[in-house]
Design a protein around this motif. Structure first.
Motif, PDB file in Angstrom:
ATOM      1  N   UNK A  43       5.174  -1.180  32.784  1.00 54.22           N
ATOM      2  CA  UNK A  43       4.331  -0.350  31.925  1.00 54.22           C
ATOM      3  C   UNK A  43       5.140   0.638  31.084  1.00 54.22           C
ATOM      4  N   UNK A  44       6.451   0.681  31.298  1.00 57.73           N
ATOM      5  CA  UNK A  44       7.276   1.639  30.573  1.00 57.73           C
ATOM      6  C   UNK A  44       7.706   1.023  29.245  1.00 57.73           C
ATOM      7  N   UNK A  45       6.782   1.079  28.292  1.00 53.34           N
ATOM      8  CA  UNK A  45       6.969   0.374  27.032  1.00 53.34           C
ATOM      9  C   UNK A  45       6.951   1.367  25.880  1.00 53.34           C
ATOM     10  N   UNK A  46       7.938   1.229  25.008  1.00 55.22           N
ATOM     11  CA  UNK A  46       7.977   2.070  23.809  1.00 55.22           C
ATOM     12  C   UNK A  46       7.252   1.347  22.681  1.00 55.22           C
ATOM     13  N   UNK A  47       6.260   1.989  22.103  1.00 55.01           N
ATOM     14  CA  UNK A  47       5.497   1.364  21.024  1.00 55.01           C
ATOM     15  C   UNK A  47       6.279   1.468  19.715  1.00 55.01           C
ATOM     16  N   UNK A  48       6.534   0.330  19.076  1.00 54.36           N
ATOM     17  CA  UNK A  48       7.280   0.321  17.819  1.00 54.36           C
ATOM     18  C   UNK A  48       6.375   0.147  16.606  1.00 54.36           C
ATOM     19  N   UNK A  49       5.281  -0.538  16.788  1.00 52.79           N
ATOM     20  CA  UNK A  49       4.303  -0.641  15.706  1.00 52.79           C
ATOM     21  C   UNK A  49       2.920  -0.868  16.285  1.00 52.79           C
ATOM     22  N   UNK A  50       1.900  -0.538  15.483  1.00 52.33           N
ATOM     23  CA  UNK A  50       0.533  -0.704  15.961  1.00 52.33           C
ATOM     24  C   UNK A  50      -0.240   0.597  15.970  1.00 52.33           C
ATOM     25  N   UNK A  51       0.446   1.694  15.600  1.00 54.90           N
ATOM     26  CA  UNK A  51      -0.237   2.982  15.551  1.00 54.90           C
ATOM     27  C   UNK A  51      -0.418   3.469  14.109  1.00 54.90           C
ATOM     28  N   UNK A  52      -0.193   2.557  13.148  1.00 54.22           N
ATOM     29  CA  UNK A  52      -0.299   2.933  11.746  1.00 54.22           C
ATOM     30  C   UNK A  52      -1.741   3.297  11.372  1.00 54.22           C
ATOM     31  N   UNK A  53      -1.826   4.194  10.433  1.00 50.19           N
ATOM     32  CA  UNK A  53      -3.107   4.450   9.790  1.00 50.19           C
ATOM     33  C   UNK A  53      -2.768   5.033   8.430  1.00 50.19           C
ATOM     34  N   UNK A  54      -2.680   4.161   7.431  1.00 49.16           N
ATOM     35  CA  UNK A  54      -2.272   4.669   6.138  1.00 49.16           C
ATOM     36  C   UNK A  54      -2.933   3.923   4.994  1.00 49.16           C
ATOM     37  N   UNK A  55      -3.081   4.643   3.903  1.00 43.93           N
ATOM     38  CA  UNK A  55      -3.617   4.053   2.684  1.00 43.93           C
ATOM     39  C   UNK A  55      -2.477   3.302   2.019  1.00 43.93           C
ATOM     40  N   UNK A  56      -2.618   1.983   1.948  1.00 37.76           N
ATOM     41  CA  UNK A  56      -1.544   1.126   1.461  1.00 37.76           C
ATOM     42  C   UNK A  56      -1.539   1.079  -0.066  1.00 37.76           C
ATOM     43  N   UNK A  57      -2.705   0.898  -0.665  1.00 41.70           N
ATOM     44  CA  UNK A  57      -2.771   0.910  -2.123  1.00 41.70           C
ATOM     45  C   UNK A  57      -4.182   1.210  -2.595  1.00 41.70           C
ATOM     46  N   UNK A  58      -4.253   1.648  -3.828  1.00 43.53           N
ATOM     47  CA  UNK A  58      -5.536   1.951  -4.454  1.00 43.53           C
ATOM     48  C   UNK A  58      -5.666   1.117  -5.713  1.00 43.53           C
ATOM     49  N   UNK A  59      -6.881   0.648  -5.959  1.00 43.46           N
ATOM     50  CA  UNK A  59      -7.161   0.002  -7.225  1.00 43.46           C
ATOM     51  C   UNK A  59      -7.946   1.013  -8.040  1.00 43.46           C
ATOM     52  N   UNK A  60      -7.356   1.440  -9.149  1.00 42.89           N
ATOM     53  CA  UNK A  60      -7.960   2.510  -9.931  1.00 42.89           C
ATOM     54  C   UNK A  60      -8.391   1.976 -11.283  1.00 42.89           C
ATOM     55  N   UNK A  61      -9.604   2.318 -11.665  1.00 40.24           N
ATOM     56  CA  UNK A  61     -10.122   1.907 -12.949  1.00 40.24           C
ATOM     57  C   UNK A  61      -9.486   2.764 -14.027  1.00 40.24           C
ATOM     58  N   UNK A  62      -8.839   2.102 -14.996  1.00 42.19           N
ATOM     59  CA  UNK A  62      -8.182   2.834 -16.065  1.00 42.19           C
ATOM     60  C   UNK A  62      -9.130   2.967 -17.240  1.00 42.19           C
ATOM     61  N   UNK A  63      -9.601   4.163 -17.512  1.00 42.56           N
ATOM     62  CA  UNK A  63     -10.592   4.326 -18.589  1.00 42.56           C
ATOM     63  C   UNK A  63     -10.023   4.053 -19.976  1.00 42.56           C
ATOM     64  N   UNK A  64      -8.685   4.045 -20.131  1.00 44.17           N
ATOM     65  CA  UNK A  64      -8.087   3.849 -21.444  1.00 44.17           C
ATOM     66  C   UNK A  64      -8.005   2.378 -21.840  1.00 44.17           C
ATOM     67  N   UNK A  65      -8.098   1.508 -20.869  1.00 41.21           N
ATOM     68  CA  UNK A  65      -8.013   0.078 -21.152  1.00 41.21           C
ATOM     69  C   UNK A  65      -9.381  -0.448 -21.578  1.00 41.21           C
ATOM     70  N   UNK A  66      -9.454  -1.004 -22.777  1.00 40.62           N
ATOM     71  CA  UNK A  66     -10.722  -1.616 -23.189  1.00 40.62           C
ATOM     72  C   UNK A  66     -10.594  -3.097 -22.924  1.00 40.62           C
ATOM     73  N   UNK A  67     -11.434  -3.604 -22.065  1.00 36.24           N
ATOM     74  CA  UNK A  67     -11.219  -5.010 -21.807  1.00 36.24           C
ATOM     75  C   UNK A  67     -12.382  -5.882 -22.285  1.00 36.24           C
ATOM     76  N   UNK A  68     -12.449  -5.956 -23.617  1.00 32.05           N
ATOM     77  CA  UNK A  68     -13.306  -6.913 -24.274  1.00 32.05           C
ATOM     78  C   UNK A  68     -14.796  -6.599 -24.269  1.00 32.05           C
TER      79      UNK A  68
END
Ligand code: ZN
Length: 123
Positions: free
Chosen positions: A92-117
């Motif tokens: 049971x003496x285990x060091x955790x190396x990954x699996x405790x992450x909690x992070x915002x990886x990326x955002x998709x943001x609407x760009x108001x300056x882009x006119x798309x047709x």
């Protein structure tokens, strides 16, 4: 309900990055050991996002599998469930190396300056 607290911090982080722009999707990395229930988090996110730049945004969850290293035998081991223990020696003496992450990886943001047709109304 800890999904609500997580949703709250995700919305805060995303709003800070968006700087007033509209966010259409949020990708989130969640470690397996966080024991997040995806449907509960999606629900909480929808509620917390109401009235913010994130209202109506999609929430995309990427689960990070848990893994660690045994201090007893030195093996690298997956940690699929609690209690955390070494798959090789059972210790049971285990060091955790990954699996405790909690992070915002990326955002998709609407760009108001882009006119798309054909979306130019008014002006
Ligand atoms: Zn071991």
């Amino acid at each position: 309900m800890h999904e609500l607290a997580i949703a709250d911090s995700v919305v805060n982080i995303a709003c800070a990055h968006a700087g007033g722009r509209r966010v259409t999707a949020v990708e989130l990395k969640v470690g397996h050991l966080r024991q997040v229930v995806p449907s509960a988090l999606e629900f909480a996110f929808g509620r917390v996002a109401e009235g913010t730049e994130l209202e109506g945004a999609r929430l995309v969850l990427h689960t990070v599998p848990a893994a660690g290293r045994c201090r007893g035998c030195g093996a690298d081991t997956p940690l699929p469930e609690f209690p955390l223990r070494c798959a090789r020696c059972g210790g049971f003496d285990v060091e955790v190396l990954q699996g405790e992450e909690l992070l915002v990886d990326s955002l998709e943001i609407e760009e108001p300056l882009v006119t798309n047709g054909g979306l130019r109304s008014g002006d």
